[in-house]
Write a protein that holds these residues in place. Structure first.
Motif, PDB file in Angstrom:
ATOM      1  N   ARG A 181      24.083  20.681  50.953  1.00 39.00           N
ATOM      2  CA  ARG A 181      23.746  20.725  49.313  1.00 39.00           C
ATOM      3  C   ARG A 181      25.002  21.626  48.960  1.00 39.00           C
ATOM      4  O   ARG A 181      25.079  21.851  47.766  1.00 39.00           O
ATOM      5  CB  ARG A 181      22.423  21.706  49.240  1.00 39.00           C
ATOM      6  CG  ARG A 181      21.157  20.900  49.200  1.00 39.00           C
ATOM      7  CD  ARG A 181      20.339  21.311  49.032  1.00 39.00           C
ATOM      8  NE  ARG A 181      18.579  20.793  49.105  1.00 39.00           N
ATOM      9  CZ  ARG A 181      18.220  20.200  48.053  1.00 39.00           C
ATOM     10  NH1 ARG A 181      18.978  20.395  46.557  1.00 39.00           N
ATOM     11  NH2 ARG A 181      17.215  19.730  48.126  1.00 39.00           N
ATOM     12  N   LEU A 182      26.100  22.017  49.686  1.00 40.31           N
ATOM     13  CA  LEU A 182      27.332  22.711  49.145  1.00 40.31           C
ATOM     14  C   LEU A 182      28.217  21.780  48.651  1.00 40.31           C
ATOM     15  O   LEU A 182      28.973  21.869  50.334  1.00 40.31           O
ATOM     16  CB  LEU A 182      27.251  24.338  49.822  1.00 40.31           C
ATOM     17  CG  LEU A 182      26.339  25.206  49.377  1.00 40.31           C
ATOM     18  CD1 LEU A 182      26.534  26.116  50.078  1.00 40.31           C
ATOM     19  CD2 LEU A 182      26.891  25.800  47.863  1.00 40.31           C
ATOM     20  N   LEU A 183      28.777  20.959  48.429  1.00 45.31           N
ATOM     21  CA  LEU A 183      29.389  19.918  47.899  1.00 45.31           C
ATOM     22  C   LEU A 183      31.032  20.819  47.722  1.00 45.31           C
ATOM     23  O   LEU A 183      31.049  21.157  46.436  1.00 45.31           O
ATOM     24  CB  LEU A 183      29.630  18.419  46.831  1.00 45.31           C
ATOM     25  CG  LEU A 183      30.590  17.676  46.608  1.00 45.31           C
ATOM     26  CD1 LEU A 183      30.564  17.339  48.543  1.00 45.31           C
ATOM     27  CD2 LEU A 183      30.585  17.080  45.994  1.00 45.31           C
ATOM     28  N   ILE A 184      32.123  20.296  48.101  1.00 45.70           N
ATOM     29  CA  ILE A 184      33.587  21.133  47.599  1.00 45.70           C
ATOM     30  C   ILE A 184      34.007  20.655  47.089  1.00 45.70           C
ATOM     31  O   ILE A 184      34.667  19.118  47.242  1.00 45.70           O
ATOM     32  CB  ILE A 184      34.550  20.792  49.012  1.00 45.70           C
ATOM     33  CG1 ILE A 184      33.852  22.284  50.344  1.00 45.70           C
ATOM     34  CG2 ILE A 184      35.882  21.550  48.794  1.00 45.70           C
ATOM     35  CD1 ILE A 184      34.445  22.839  51.287  1.00 45.70           C
ATOM     36  N   THR A 185      35.092  21.243  45.919  1.00 43.06           N
ATOM     37  CA  THR A 185      35.379  19.699  44.831  1.00 43.06           C
ATOM     38  C   THR A 185      36.203  19.897  44.000  1.00 43.06           C
ATOM     39  O   THR A 185      37.007  18.910  44.058  1.00 43.06           O
ATOM     40  CB  THR A 185      34.162  20.194  43.304  1.00 43.06           C
ATOM     41  OG1 THR A 185      34.038  21.474  42.570  1.00 43.06           O
ATOM     42  CG2 THR A 185      32.518  19.358  43.185  1.00 43.06           C
ATOM     43  N   VAL A 186      37.206  20.824  44.185  1.00 44.14           N
ATOM     44  CA  VAL A 186      38.186  21.480  43.895  1.00 44.14           C
ATOM     45  C   VAL A 186      39.016  22.184  44.987  1.00 44.14           C
ATOM     46  O   VAL A 186      38.566  23.852  45.342  1.00 44.14           O
ATOM     47  CB  VAL A 186      38.496  21.992  42.268  1.00 44.14           C
ATOM     48  CG1 VAL A 186      39.754  22.558  42.676  1.00 44.14           C
ATOM     49  CG2 VAL A 186      38.253  20.814  41.639  1.00 44.14           C
ATOM     50  N   THR A 187      40.339  22.376  45.639  1.00 43.37           N
ATOM     51  CA  THR A 187      40.837  23.205  45.867  1.00 43.37           C
ATOM     52  C   THR A 187      41.765  22.790  46.503  1.00 43.37           C
ATOM     53  O   THR A 187      42.173  21.564  46.601  1.00 43.37           O
ATOM     54  CB  THR A 187      39.977  23.833  47.436  1.00 43.37           C
ATOM     55  OG1 THR A 187      40.296  24.671  48.197  1.00 43.37           O
ATOM     56  CG2 THR A 187      39.326  22.185  48.397  1.00 43.37           C
ATOM     57  N   GLU A 188      42.871  23.749  46.665  1.00 38.12           N
ATOM     58  CA  GLU A 188      44.724  23.224  47.441  1.00 38.12           C
ATOM     59  C   GLU A 188      44.218  23.419  48.955  1.00 38.12           C
ATOM     60  O   GLU A 188      45.375  23.097  49.549  1.00 38.12           O
ATOM     61  CB  GLU A 188      45.565  24.569  46.929  1.00 38.12           C
ATOM     62  CG  GLU A 188      45.412  24.642  45.902  1.00 38.12           C
ATOM     63  CD  GLU A 188      46.939  25.613  44.940  1.00 38.12           C
ATOM     64  OE1 GLU A 188      47.059  26.723  45.678  1.00 38.12           O
ATOM     65  OE2 GLU A 188      46.617  25.845  43.709  1.00 38.12           O
ATOM     66  N   GLN A 189      43.534  23.857  49.789  1.00 40.62           N
ATOM     67  CA  GLN A 189      43.426  23.609  50.939  1.00 40.62           C
ATOM     68  C   GLN A 189      43.000  22.429  51.281  1.00 40.62           C
ATOM     69  O   GLN A 189      42.164  21.615  51.117  1.00 40.62           O
ATOM     70  CB  GLN A 189      42.044  24.374  51.542  1.00 40.62           C
ATOM     71  CG  GLN A 189      41.893  26.015  51.469  1.00 40.62           C
ATOM     72  CD  GLN A 189      41.300  26.886  51.781  1.00 40.62           C
ATOM     73  OE1 GLN A 189      40.501  26.567  53.165  1.00 40.62           O
ATOM     74  NE2 GLN A 189      40.529  27.863  51.094  1.00 40.62           N
ATOM     75  N   LYS A 190      43.920  21.903  52.110  1.00 44.99           N
ATOM     76  CA  LYS A 190      43.962  20.388  52.480  1.00 44.99           C
ATOM     77  C   LYS A 190      42.905  20.023  53.201  1.00 44.99           C
ATOM     78  O   LYS A 190      42.051  20.446  54.185  1.00 44.99           O
ATOM     79  CB  LYS A 190      44.940  20.075  53.448  1.00 44.99           C
ATOM     80  CG  LYS A 190      46.165  20.397  52.260  1.00 44.99           C
ATOM     81  CD  LYS A 190      47.521  20.393  53.547  1.00 44.99           C
ATOM     82  CE  LYS A 190      48.690  20.435  52.468  1.00 44.99           C
ATOM     83  NZ  LYS A 190      49.838  19.866  52.633  1.00 44.99           N
ATOM     84  N   GLY A 191      42.310  18.509  53.057  1.00 50.46           N
ATOM     85  CA  GLY A 191      41.745  17.781  54.201  1.00 50.46           C
ATOM     86  C   GLY A 191      39.964  18.376  53.719  1.00 50.46           C
ATOM     87  O   GLY A 191      39.160  17.784  54.851  1.00 50.46           O
ATOM     88  N   ILE A 192      39.045  19.111  52.861  1.00 50.33           N
ATOM     89  CA  ILE A 192      38.411  19.556  52.469  1.00 50.33           C
ATOM     90  C   ILE A 192      37.479  19.053  51.553  1.00 50.33           C
ATOM     91  O   ILE A 192      36.263  19.342  51.655  1.00 50.33           O
ATOM     92  CB  ILE A 192      38.013  21.285  53.062  1.00 50.33           C
ATOM     93  CG1 ILE A 192      38.898  21.605  51.637  1.00 50.33           C
ATOM     94  CG2 ILE A 192      37.941  21.185  54.132  1.00 50.33           C
ATOM     95  CD1 ILE A 192      38.736  23.616  51.815  1.00 50.33           C
ATOM     96  N   THR A 193      38.258  18.918  49.978  1.00 48.47           N
ATOM     97  CA  THR A 193      38.244  17.991  49.470  1.00 48.47           C
ATOM     98  C   THR A 193      37.148  16.790  49.469  1.00 48.47           C
ATOM     99  O   THR A 193      37.421  15.860  49.989  1.00 48.47           O
ATOM    100  CB  THR A 193      38.825  18.131  47.981  1.00 48.47           C
ATOM    101  OG1 THR A 193      39.357  18.797  47.432  1.00 48.47           O
ATOM    102  CG2 THR A 193      37.938  18.001  46.686  1.00 48.47           C
ATOM    103  N   GLY A 194      35.583  17.511  48.606  1.00 49.45           N
ATOM    104  CA  GLY A 194      35.293  15.731  49.079  1.00 49.45           C
ATOM    105  C   GLY A 194      33.739  16.156  49.814  1.00 49.45           C
ATOM    106  O   GLY A 194      33.162  15.039  49.887  1.00 49.45           O
ATOM    107  N   LYS A 195      33.706  16.937  51.003  1.00 51.15           N
ATOM    108  CA  LYS A 195      33.404  17.081  51.556  1.00 51.15           C
ATOM    109  C   LYS A 195      31.934  18.212  51.589  1.00 51.15           C
ATOM    110  O   LYS A 195      32.436  19.033  51.118  1.00 51.15           O
ATOM    111  CB  LYS A 195      33.904  17.669  52.879  1.00 51.15           C
ATOM    112  CG  LYS A 195      35.257  16.637  53.452  1.00 51.15           C
ATOM    113  CD  LYS A 195      35.496  16.992  55.157  1.00 51.15           C
ATOM    114  CE  LYS A 195      36.637  15.426  55.260  1.00 51.15           C
ATOM    115  NZ  LYS A 195      36.559  15.997  56.783  1.00 51.15           N
ATOM    116  N   THR A 196      31.171  17.895  52.173  1.00 55.97           N
ATOM    117  CA  THR A 196      30.102  19.319  52.053  1.00 55.97           C
ATOM    118  C   THR A 196      30.225  20.792  53.229  1.00 55.97           C
ATOM    119  O   THR A 196      31.075  20.396  54.320  1.00 55.97           O
ATOM    120  CB  THR A 196      28.448  18.546  52.211  1.00 55.97           C
ATOM    121  OG1 THR A 196      28.161  18.529  53.647  1.00 55.97           O
ATOM    122  CG2 THR A 196      28.712  17.841  51.475  1.00 55.97           C
TER     123      THR A 196
END
Length: 513
Positions: free
Chosen positions: A336-351
């Motif tokens: 239930r925790l969706l990653i929406t914005v970050t400079e860390q690569k490869g994880i945006t759009g993933k839970t």
């Protein structure tokens, strides 16, 4: 005698001359806030204000700029009591505040959750020097004041520090703040006692201010949701001032179903004579950073460097791991925790669950890793539809966005409430939605010169066909503008015309009246 007659003649002209009409806008459906209904009316705009309201077509045959909107709704401009739009307003490239204008929002409030400019007067001067697209008003934030005086330390203020904090609150109230806001869930506000908050709230109360709060707990993170509501009511009662509950919600599985209990607490206090209002955004997900969502406050004390040091400390690992795991559970689980914005690569759009699986780690260990890098914004799907509906129908709950990067609420909250809860689910009538987004909000914030369509009020007006309003933002593409609010007037200027921004920066600084 000749000069006396001339003087009297000039005075007569100045008294009886009518102001110049710049626009007349007309519709079959003009919203009447007093009756909470629609009427067929002409609205005359002179300069910044509404200078006449008459029966439809009263002005059509006259030599004025007459715009007939047919059966479209003409409403007061929406007032958003809870935004985080200051960074956009400060930036000349984004100061038009289009993500709010295109939602029909003509006034945004900043300084919520205890975080505000330290000097509202200085900030306002800066904003108006380059122009802003919406009106703006401010709360003075407790976290900002406390941090300026004490830093992020977990201790209580001494007399000298308390006096400094009181002076900062007073200075900003004198500059036109709406009141004092707190974010008692966040650092460093979480370290403050209730009595510290009461002491500072009393300063704001001396200027007829409002106590606005992000509750100390919306779940079971510390004192519990219902106890946090009780604390907020206690502050308002002791300080003898109105209370406004920011983005009211029952957050997480442990408190689902407690909306009615919270409502009962509020309405019992209202019966005792306390003015209490709240705002709510129409989404089942909140938005914050991964650290703010699940990393314990004691780990985050002292800022980023101190946080990373504790996260790397093997002696603290088990305690941190256990508490993070529990916080993830409270929010309904890692999925239930969706990653929406970050400079860390490869994880945006993933839970968080997906990132943990990719890294062959537990969700808690994944958080420990992520919290040491650049900020990771998450959408936390932690609310129940039933609780959202229970709050929404209350006449003291108004519409807000709590707009933040990574969440579509920043671009589409008012459209979402209209399309989902009015047109689709019919939780609210169109008239109630408009009232809760305009007049009720103005009343809650002590803003008397706008929020309704009345003679002499500021001409903040929006025109729309409810069926044409479209939510274009989503959790995958959170920063897409809303469509359908095709004509927007702010302080008498036509800032969006037939769906196109005219370039006018008509926003003003609003003080409570």
């Amino acid at each position: 005698m000749k000069y006396l007659l001339l003087t009297l003649s000039v005075l007569s002209l100045s008294v009886f001359a009518k102001p110049q009409i710049d626009y007349v806008i007309s519709s079959e459906r003009v919203f009447n806030s007093d009756k909470k209904s629609f009427e067929a009316l002409d609205i005359a705009i002179c300069g910044k204000t509404i200078c006449d309201i008459g029966q439809r077509f009263k002005y059509r045959s006259l030599d004025v700029n007459y715009i007939d909107y047919g059966t479209k709704v003409i409403s007061p401009g929406f007032i958003d009591p809870h935004t985080h739009s200051l960074s956009e307003l400060k930036n000349e490239k984004t100061s038009a505040n289009l993500n709010y204008l295109t939602q029909g929002v003509t006034t945004v409030i900043n300084g919520n959750d205890g975080k505000s400019p330290l000097s509202i007067a200085k900030t306002t001067k800066q904003l108006l020097s380059h122009g802003i697209g919406t009106n703006v008003a401010f709360f003075i934030g407790h976290n900002t004041v406390r941090n300026a005086v004490m830093g992020k330390e977990d201790r209580q203020p001494n007399t000298r520090e308390m006096n400094k904090m009181k002076a900062l609150v007073e200075r900003n109230m004198q500059a036109g703040a709406l009141g004092l806001s707190t974010g008692l869930y966040y650092l460093p506000g979480t370290f403050a006692t209730t009595e510290e908050v009461v002491t500072l709230a009393k300063v704001a109360a001396n200027y007829q201010g409002i106590y606005e709060t992000h509750l100390r707990d919306e779940s079971t993170f510390n004192i519990g949701f219902l106890n946090a509501v009780k604390e907020a009511i206690h502050v308002a009662e002791q300080a003898k001032m109105p209370l406004h509950l920011g983005h009211i919600k029952a957050l997480g599985v442990d408190v689902w179903g407690q909306a009615n209990d919270a409502i009962a607490l509020v309405e019992a206090a209202q019966q005792r004579g306390i003015k209490i209002t709240a705002d709510q955004y129409p989404w089942l997900a909140s938005g914050t950073s991964i650290s703010g969502a699940v990393v314990p406050s004691w780990v985050r004390e002292g800022g980023k460097k101190a946080t990373i040091k504790r996260l790397k400390d093997k002696r603290l690992y088990q305690q941190i791991f256990t508490e993070i795991s529990e916080n993830i559970r409270r929010r309904g689980g890692a999925e239930r925790l969706l990653i929406t914005v970050t400079e860390q690569k490869g994880i945006t759009g993933k839970t968080l669950a997906e990132v943990a699986k990719d890294r062959s780690l537990t969700p808690a260990d994944t958080v420990i890793e992520l919290a040491q890098g650049p900020v990771v914004k998450v959408a936390s799907f932690n609310m129940s539809e039933q609780d959202v509906n229970h709050f929404m129908v209350k006449p003291w709950v108004v519409t807000s966005s709590d707009g933040s990067n990574g969440h579509p609420r920043k671009y589409a909250s008012f459209a979402k409430k209209l399309t989902t809860y009015v047109l689709e689910q019919q939780v609210l009538s169109l008239e109630t939605f408009i009232y809760q987004s305009t007049t009720a909000t103005a009343n809650a914030l002590n803003i008397s010169d706008r929020g309704a369509i009345k003679h002499g009020l500021s001409a903040d007006l929006i025109v729309f066909d409810p069926k044409d309003v479209t939510v274009n933002a989503s959790f995958k593409q959170w920063n897409v503008l809303t469509s359908g609010f095709n004509d927007v007037f702010i302080n008498g200027q036509h800032v969006i015309k037939a769906g196109t921004f005219t370039g006018a920066l008509a926003g003003e600084f609003i003080k409570p009246h």
